[in-house]
Design a protein around this motif. Structure first.
Motif, mmCIF file in Angstrom:
data_model
loop_
_atom_site.group_PDB
_atom_site.id
_atom_site.type_symbol
_atom_site.label_atom_id
_atom_site.label_comp_id
_atom_site.label_asym_id
_atom_site.label_seq_id
_atom_site.Cartn_x
_atom_site.Cartn_y
_atom_site.Cartn_z
ATOM 1 N N ARG A 1 0.675 -0.514 -0.025
ATOM 2 C CA ARG A 1 -0.328 0.254 0.114
ATOM 3 C C ARG A 1 0.866 1.255 0.162
ATOM 4 N NH1 ARG A 1 -3.593 -1.964 5.352
ATOM 5 N NH2 ARG A 1 -1.254 -2.519 6.165
ATOM 6 N N ASP A 2 0.238 2.280 0.181
ATOM 7 C CA ASP A 2 0.939 3.800 -0.815
ATOM 8 C C ASP A 2 1.803 4.179 0.800
ATOM 9 O OD1 ASP A 2 1.010 4.225 -2.897
ATOM 10 O OD2 ASP A 2 -1.336 4.532 -2.991
ATOM 11 N N ARG A 3 0.551 3.550 1.966
ATOM 12 C CA ARG A 3 0.713 4.458 3.305
ATOM 13 C C ARG A 3 2.039 3.859 3.544
ATOM 14 N NH1 ARG A 3 -3.880 2.247 7.074
ATOM 15 N NH2 ARG A 3 -3.496 0.049 6.960
ATOM 16 N N ASP A 4 1.999 2.400 3.085
ATOM 17 C CA ASP A 4 3.667 0.766 3.475
ATOM 18 C C ASP A 4 5.231 1.602 3.098
ATOM 19 O OD1 ASP A 4 2.263 -0.523 5.159
ATOM 20 O OD2 ASP A 4 1.764 -1.975 3.480
ATOM 21 N N ILE A 5 4.797 2.219 1.953
ATOM 22 C CA ILE A 5 6.036 2.860 1.354
ATOM 23 C C ILE A 5 6.431 4.206 1.392
ATOM 24 C CG2 ILE A 5 6.715 3.545 -1.076
ATOM 25 C CD1 ILE A 5 4.571 1.960 -2.672
ATOM 26 N N VAL A 6 5.074 4.971 1.830
ATOM 27 C CA VAL A 6 5.860 6.241 2.461
ATOM 28 C C VAL A 6 6.381 6.313 4.189
ATOM 29 C CG1 VAL A 6 5.031 8.190 3.615
ATOM 30 C CG2 VAL A 6 4.083 7.615 1.683
ATOM 31 N N LEU A 7 5.853 4.812 4.813
ATOM 32 C CA LEU A 7 5.932 4.649 5.960
ATOM 33 C C LEU A 7 7.376 3.769 6.188
ATOM 34 C CD1 LEU A 7 5.129 5.172 9.341
ATOM 35 C CD2 LEU A 7 4.276 2.411 8.916
ATOM 36 N N GLY A 8 7.769 2.772 4.933
ATOM 37 C CA GLY A 8 9.328 2.510 5.367
ATOM 38 C C GLY A 8 9.951 3.161 4.258
ATOM 39 N N LYS A 9 9.889 4.009 4.055
ATOM 40 C CA LYS A 9 11.371 4.741 3.990
ATOM 41 C C LYS A 9 11.195 5.638 4.535
ATOM 42 C CE LYS A 9 10.983 4.580 -1.686
ATOM 43 N NZ LYS A 9 12.599 4.280 -2.062
ATOM 44 N N TYR A 10 9.983 6.699 5.789
ATOM 45 C CA TYR A 10 10.289 7.432 6.596
ATOM 46 C C TYR A 10 10.810 6.917 7.575
ATOM 47 C CZ TYR A 10 8.988 9.489 10.712
ATOM 48 O OH TYR A 10 9.201 10.022 12.217
ATOM 49 N N LEU A 11 10.866 5.587 7.679
ATOM 50 C CA LEU A 11 11.357 4.582 9.129
ATOM 51 C C LEU A 11 13.343 4.281 8.245
ATOM 52 C CD1 LEU A 11 9.158 2.041 9.858
ATOM 53 C CD2 LEU A 11 9.504 4.236 11.374
ATOM 54 N N ALA A 12 13.731 3.783 7.432
ATOM 55 C CA ALA A 12 14.963 4.196 6.845
ATOM 56 C C ALA A 12 15.411 5.410 7.362
ATOM 57 C CB ALA A 12 15.056 3.520 5.953
ATOM 58 N N GLY A 13 15.084 6.494 7.010
ATOM 59 C CA GLY A 13 15.387 8.145 6.726
ATOM 60 C C GLY A 13 15.915 8.232 8.292
ATOM 61 N N LEU A 14 14.969 7.943 9.276
ATOM 62 C CA LEU A 14 14.283 8.088 11.095
ATOM 63 C C LEU A 14 16.132 7.257 11.610
ATOM 64 C CD1 LEU A 14 13.042 10.161 12.642
ATOM 65 C CD2 LEU A 14 12.099 7.705 13.535
ATOM 66 N N ALA A 15 15.778 6.235 11.020
ATOM 67 C CA ALA A 15 16.891 4.919 11.363
ATOM 68 C C ALA A 15 18.422 5.780 10.646
ATOM 69 C CB ALA A 15 16.593 3.881 10.815
ATOM 70 N N PHE A 16 18.969 6.525 9.966
ATOM 71 C CA PHE A 16 19.720 6.803 9.309
ATOM 72 C C PHE A 16 19.520 7.863 9.899
ATOM 73 C CE2 PHE A 16 22.810 9.075 6.543
ATOM 74 C CZ PHE A 16 23.739 7.831 6.848
ATOM 75 N N LEU A 17 19.256 8.935 10.766
ATOM 76 C CA LEU A 17 18.999 10.136 11.090
ATOM 77 C C LEU A 17 19.259 10.094 12.559
ATOM 78 C CD1 LEU A 17 18.634 13.001 10.605
ATOM 79 C CD2 LEU A 17 16.552 13.171 11.276
ATOM 80 N N ALA A 18 19.291 8.795 13.186
ATOM 81 C CA ALA A 18 19.399 8.339 14.073
ATOM 82 C C ALA A 18 20.625 7.945 14.769
ATOM 83 C CB ALA A 18 18.616 6.816 14.887
ATOM 84 N N LEU A 19 21.244 7.600 13.605
ATOM 85 C CA LEU A 19 22.559 6.645 13.478
ATOM 86 C C LEU A 19 23.430 8.603 13.834
ATOM 87 C CD1 LEU A 19 24.809 4.582 13.304
ATOM 88 C CD2 LEU A 19 24.541 5.343 10.638
ATOM 89 N N TYR A 20 22.852 9.198 12.910
ATOM 90 C CA TYR A 20 23.741 10.385 12.902
ATOM 91 C C TYR A 20 23.655 11.291 14.602
ATOM 92 C CZ TYR A 20 23.677 15.400 13.286
ATOM 93 O OH TYR A 20 24.338 17.112 13.168
ATOM 94 N N LEU A 21 22.761 11.097 15.161
ATOM 95 C CA LEU A 21 22.511 11.563 16.004
ATOM 96 C C LEU A 21 24.134 11.291 17.552
ATOM 97 C CD1 LEU A 21 18.972 12.641 16.475
ATOM 98 C CD2 LEU A 21 20.809 14.220 16.418
ATOM 99 N N LEU A 22 23.378 9.525 17.267
ATOM 100 C CA LEU A 22 24.414 8.698 17.578
ATOM 101 C C LEU A 22 26.033 8.779 18.149
ATOM 102 C CD1 LEU A 22 24.400 6.165 19.642
ATOM 103 C CD2 LEU A 22 24.796 4.985 17.813
ATOM 104 N N CYS A 23 26.774 9.324 16.844
ATOM 105 C CA CYS A 23 27.838 9.980 16.077
ATOM 106 C C CYS A 23 28.092 10.697 17.365
ATOM 107 C CB CYS A 23 28.081 9.722 14.994
ATOM 108 S SG CYS A 23 27.549 8.179 13.916
#
Length: 240
Positions: A92-114
Motif C-alpha cells: 500500500r502507498d502508506r507502507d511505501i511512505v512509512l517504510g522509507k520514512y523509517l529508514a530515513g529516521l534510522a539513518f538520522l538516529a545513527l547521525y545523532l548517536l555519532c
C-alpha cells in the motif's frame, strides 16, 4: 510488516552507497567545528551552558541532515523510473511512505548517536547532567522526525532529488519563520503562528533540559500530517 521490509531495504541502500557516509561525515565535521568554536569557546562556562549551546547548534544541523536524507526517499524512485514497479508490487502507498520514512529516521538516529561524544567531552572539565543530555537528544530526535517527515512530503512532490531538497527547505523555513509572523500579527493569529513555529516555540525547552508534553505532541503531529500528505500525493499519482 511490509513497511518494515521497505525500511530495511532502504536503510541498506543508505549504508551501501558512498553518499550516505559523505552526508554523515560532512555534517558531523561541521557540527564538531561549531561545538569547539562556539559551544566550548575560549571562556570558562558552566556545563549546562555548554550543553545548551551544543543542542542549539545541533538542532540546525539536524534539520539540514533531515533535508539531505529525505530528498532521495521518493524523488529518486520517480527520477529513475522505478516508482511504477513499487505501484505494481502488493504494497500500500502508506507502507511505501512509512517504510522509507523509517529508514530515513534510522539513518538520522545513527547521525545523532555519532554526535554523542561531544556532550560527553564536557566531562573532561565539568559535570554532565544526563537528564539534560537525554532531554536534548529527545528534542533533536523529535525535531529531526518532523523535519524528515516534511522532507518526505517534499520528496513525494518532486521529480528529482534537487527539487525535493528545495521543496523541503522552503517548507521547513516557512515553519521556522512562523515565530516572526507571530511577532508582527495580533491575536488570535499570533497565537496560531507561535504554536506552528518549528523551532522557536518548541525546541528551546529541550535545549534547556526540559520536556513538555505540548512540544512532544507538536512534533508528533507535524510528523503525522506530513506523512499523511505524502501518502495522499502517492495515491493521487497512482491513478493518473
Amino acid at each position: 510488516m511490509k513497511a518494515l521490509l521497505i525500511a530495511r531495504r532502504e536503510l541498506a541502500g543508505y549504508l551501501r552507497t558512498l553518499s550516505g557516509y559523505v552526508i554523515l561525515a560532512v555534517i558531523l565535521a561541521v557540527n564538531g567545528l561549531f561545538f569547539n568554536a562556539y559551544a566550548l569557546g575560549g571562556a570558562s562556562k558552566r556545563s549546562a551552558e555548554v550543553l545548551s549551546g551544543f543542542f542549539y547548534y545541533s538542532s540546525g544541523f539536524t534539520i539540514v541532515a533531515a533535508i539531505l536524507v529525505s530528498m532521495r526517499l521518493l524523488a529518486e524512485e520517480r527520477q529513475t523510473g522505478t516508482l511504477p514497479l513499487l505501484y505494481a508490487s502488493p504494497v500500500r502507498d502508506r507502507d511505501i511512505v512509512l517504510g522509507k520514512y523509517l529508514a530515513g529516521l534510522a539513518f538520522l538516529a545513527l547521525y545523532l548517536l555519532c554526535t554523542l561524544y561531544m556532550p560527553l567531552l564536557v566531562l573532561v572539565n565539568g559535570k554532565v547532567s544526563f537528564g539534560h543530555v537525554a532531554a536534548g537528544y529527545l528534542g533533536l530526535l523529535l525535531l529531526g522526525s518532523a523535519s524528515l517527515a516534511v522532507g518526505t512530503f517534499g520528496s513525494s512532490l518532486a521529480k528529482n532529488q534537487l527539487l525535493a531538497a528545495i521543496f523541503s527547505a522552503v517548507m521547513l523555513v516557512a515553519l521556522i519563520l512562523c515565530w516572526l509572523l507571530a511577532r508582527i500579527t495580533e491575536q488570535p493569529l499570533s497565537d496560531v503562528f507561535s504554536a506552528m513555529s518549528l523551532w522557536n516555540q518548541h525546541f528551546p525547552p529541550f535545549q534547556a533540559g526540559l520536556i513538555h508534553v505540548r512540544d512532544v505532541v507538536y512534533y508528533l503531529a507535524v510528523t503525522y500530517v506530513a506523512l499523511f500528505a505524502a501518502t495522499r500525493v502517492l495515491e493521487a499519482r497512482r491513478w493518473r
